[in-house]
Design a protein around this motif. Structure first.
Motif, PDB file in Angstrom:
ATOM      1  N   ASP A  24     -49.279 -24.346  -7.322  1.00 40.57           N
ATOM      2  CA  ASP A  24     -49.875 -25.317  -7.867  1.00 40.57           C
ATOM      3  C   ASP A  24     -49.514 -26.512  -8.281  1.00 40.57           C
ATOM      4  OD1 ASP A  24     -52.140 -23.584  -7.081  1.00 40.57           O
ATOM      5  OD2 ASP A  24     -52.688 -22.986  -9.410  1.00 40.57           O
ATOM      6  N   LEU A  25     -48.239 -26.518  -8.433  1.00 40.66           N
ATOM      7  CA  LEU A  25     -47.199 -27.557  -8.768  1.00 40.66           C
ATOM      8  C   LEU A  25     -46.766 -28.655  -8.013  1.00 40.66           C
ATOM      9  CD1 LEU A  25     -45.906 -25.860 -12.079  1.00 40.66           C
ATOM     10  CD2 LEU A  25     -47.855 -27.418 -11.819  1.00 40.66           C
ATOM     11  N   VAL A  26     -46.625 -28.007  -6.838  1.00 40.79           N
ATOM     12  CA  VAL A  26     -45.525 -28.385  -5.684  1.00 40.79           C
ATOM     13  C   VAL A  26     -46.567 -29.436  -4.646  1.00 40.79           C
ATOM     14  CG1 VAL A  26     -43.835 -28.281  -3.593  1.00 40.79           C
ATOM     15  CG2 VAL A  26     -43.912 -26.744  -5.516  1.00 40.79           C
ATOM     16  N   TYR A  27     -45.939 -30.498  -4.361  1.00 42.12           N
ATOM     17  CA  TYR A  27     -46.733 -31.723  -3.578  1.00 42.12           C
ATOM     18  C   TYR A  27     -46.289 -31.113  -1.939  1.00 42.12           C
ATOM     19  CZ  TYR A  27     -47.481 -34.369  -7.747  1.00 42.12           C
ATOM     20  OH  TYR A  27     -47.895 -34.781  -9.172  1.00 42.12           O
ATOM     21  N   LEU A  28     -47.441 -31.759  -1.384  1.00 40.88           N
ATOM     22  CA  LEU A  28     -47.354 -31.646   0.161  1.00 40.88           C
ATOM     23  C   LEU A  28     -46.820 -30.423   0.730  1.00 40.88           C
ATOM     24  CD1 LEU A  28     -46.414 -35.373   0.597  1.00 40.88           C
ATOM     25  CD2 LEU A  28     -48.555 -34.446   0.728  1.00 40.88           C
ATOM     26  N   GLN A  29     -47.203 -29.250   0.475  1.00 38.89           N
ATOM     27  CA  GLN A  29     -46.769 -27.822   0.876  1.00 38.89           C
ATOM     28  C   GLN A  29     -47.270 -27.733   2.346  1.00 38.89           C
ATOM     29  OE1 GLN A  29     -47.401 -24.649  -1.735  1.00 38.89           O
ATOM     30  NE2 GLN A  29     -48.069 -26.296  -3.388  1.00 38.89           N
ATOM     31  N   ASN A  30     -46.368 -27.289   3.189  1.00 40.93           N
ATOM     32  CA  ASN A  30     -46.710 -26.745   4.391  1.00 40.93           C
ATOM     33  C   ASN A  30     -47.243 -25.221   4.182  1.00 40.93           C
ATOM     34  OD1 ASN A  30     -46.946 -26.463   7.166  1.00 40.93           O
ATOM     35  ND2 ASN A  30     -44.526 -26.107   7.473  1.00 40.93           N
ATOM     36  N   ASN A  31     -48.651 -25.073   4.617  1.00 43.81           N
ATOM     37  CA  ASN A  31     -49.143 -23.803   4.599  1.00 43.81           C
ATOM     38  C   ASN A  31     -49.105 -22.902   5.832  1.00 43.81           C
ATOM     39  OD1 ASN A  31     -49.761 -23.957   1.803  1.00 43.81           O
ATOM     40  ND2 ASN A  31     -51.652 -25.171   2.360  1.00 43.81           N
ATOM     41  N   LEU A 202     -53.292 -32.781  -2.984  1.00 41.52           N
ATOM     42  CA  LEU A 202     -52.106 -33.228  -3.210  1.00 41.52           C
ATOM     43  C   LEU A 202     -50.921 -32.112  -2.967  1.00 41.52           C
ATOM     44  CD1 LEU A 202     -52.181 -35.894  -5.913  1.00 41.52           C
ATOM     45  CD2 LEU A 202     -52.325 -36.102  -3.233  1.00 41.52           C
ATOM     46  N   THR A 203     -51.206 -30.788  -2.870  1.00 34.82           N
ATOM     47  CA  THR A 203     -50.305 -29.648  -2.756  1.00 34.82           C
ATOM     48  C   THR A 203     -50.496 -29.526  -1.048  1.00 34.82           C
ATOM     49  OG1 THR A 203     -51.927 -27.941  -3.041  1.00 34.82           O
ATOM     50  CG2 THR A 203     -50.923 -28.765  -4.970  1.00 34.82           C
ATOM     51  N   ASP A 204     -51.162 -30.080  -0.245  1.00 37.51           N
ATOM     52  CA  ASP A 204     -51.263 -29.670   1.014  1.00 37.51           C
ATOM     53  C   ASP A 204     -50.787 -30.834   1.893  1.00 37.51           C
ATOM     54  OD1 ASP A 204     -51.770 -28.751   3.588  1.00 37.51           O
ATOM     55  OD2 ASP A 204     -54.001 -28.748   3.247  1.00 37.51           O
ATOM     56  N   SER A 205     -49.865 -30.362   3.011  1.00 40.25           N
ATOM     57  CA  SER A 205     -49.108 -31.557   3.641  1.00 40.25           C
ATOM     58  C   SER A 205     -50.390 -32.202   4.376  1.00 40.25           C
ATOM     59  CB  SER A 205     -48.143 -31.007   4.432  1.00 40.25           C
ATOM     60  OG  SER A 205     -48.746 -30.154   5.590  1.00 40.25           O
TER      61      SER A 205
END
Length: 260
Positions: A24-31, A202-205
């Motif tokens: 929940d703290l990392v920006y622009l994660q690739n899911n 903002l956590t989603d790329s």
């Protein structure tokens, strides 16, 4: 014995559920399954001017004296926000700016390039010839936005850039705190027909494809708190454990006092 196991499992579960997980703290994660994050280029539309916007207009010519009257502000000198407000060209409620000699110039709904072309055309048509070497530069007198909620430094900010992403705005505000909800950031944007609220994760790329990823002047950003803040249990496992120990100590002390 079963009760002890139950309480131990309960406390362990409580610690983990009350903490803020790293994801929940990392920006622009690739899911997705790919190891590389594919960021699609956002086709951002040019900003169209609205009432209360302030323009910095600089006009040059081969002979600087003939255009001296137009240059209320200068893009070559560093001006404070207050000076830009007092000396810049403010768009009134009718969508006009008042310029020397040219008078009322309607710019509502125009892009900066369209305003530049319009002013150049009016100057060359009625006041100057091509030999004068007229050169017009039109910019917004600062990119202003407001950010509030769970950020380190909330408030109204002004950046001197033509294009700003929401991540740049967040970084300029000291970043979202550990208790801020990065998955549901609200952006309130003004349009001629009224205000519209956007939500961005903002956590989603894929956030870079969101229509509010690139801000517009006078946007309002709100970062709401996570539920962990209302619980008051702590941001990390250590803090949550400390809360539990404090509660257990209080309960034990109360029990011993009552027993006596």
């Amino acid at each position: 014995m079963n009760y002890r196991i139950f309480y131990i499992l309960f406390f362990i579960g409580f610690i983990f559920t009350s903490c803020v997980p790293t994801k929940d703290l990392v920006y622009l994660q690739n899911n997705g399954k790919d190891s590389q994050i594919a960021l699609n280029q956002v086709a951002s539309k040019p900003y169209r001017l609205q009432t209360a916007d302030i323009l910095s207009i600089n006009i040059k010519a081969i002979d600087p004296k003939v255009v001296e009257i137009f240059n209320i502000t200068s893009v070559q000198t560093s001006s404070s926000e207050q000076e830009l407000y007092l000396k810049g060209y403010v768009i009134d409620d009718h969508g006009n700016i008042r310029m020397p000699i040219l008078g009322e110039v309607n710019v509502l709904g125009f892009t900066l390039d369209e305003v530049r072309i319009k002013i150049e055309k009016e100057l060359l048509t009625d006041h100057f010839t091509d030999k004068a070497g007229i050169f017009v530069n039109v910019k917004l007198a600062g990119f202003r936005y407001t950010i509030n909620g769970e950020v380190t430094s909330p408030g109204s900010k002004t950046l001197y850039h033509d294009k700003i992403s929401i991540l740049e705005a967040v970084a300029n505000s000291g970043d979202i705190t550990i208790l801020g909800d990065r998955k549901d950031v609200k952006v309130i944007r003004q349009f001629p027909q009224g205000a519209e609220t956007f939500s961005i994760d903002l956590t989603d790329s894929k956030a870079v494809n969101n229509p509010c990823y690139y801000l517009q002047p006078n946007d309002y950003i709100y970062v709401k708190p996570l539920k962990q803040k209302s619980w008051g249990t702590g941001k990390t496992g250590i803090e949550s454990l400390g809360t539990i120990i404090t509660l257990l100590s209080l309960a034990t002390t109360t029990y011993l006092l009552i027993k006596k």
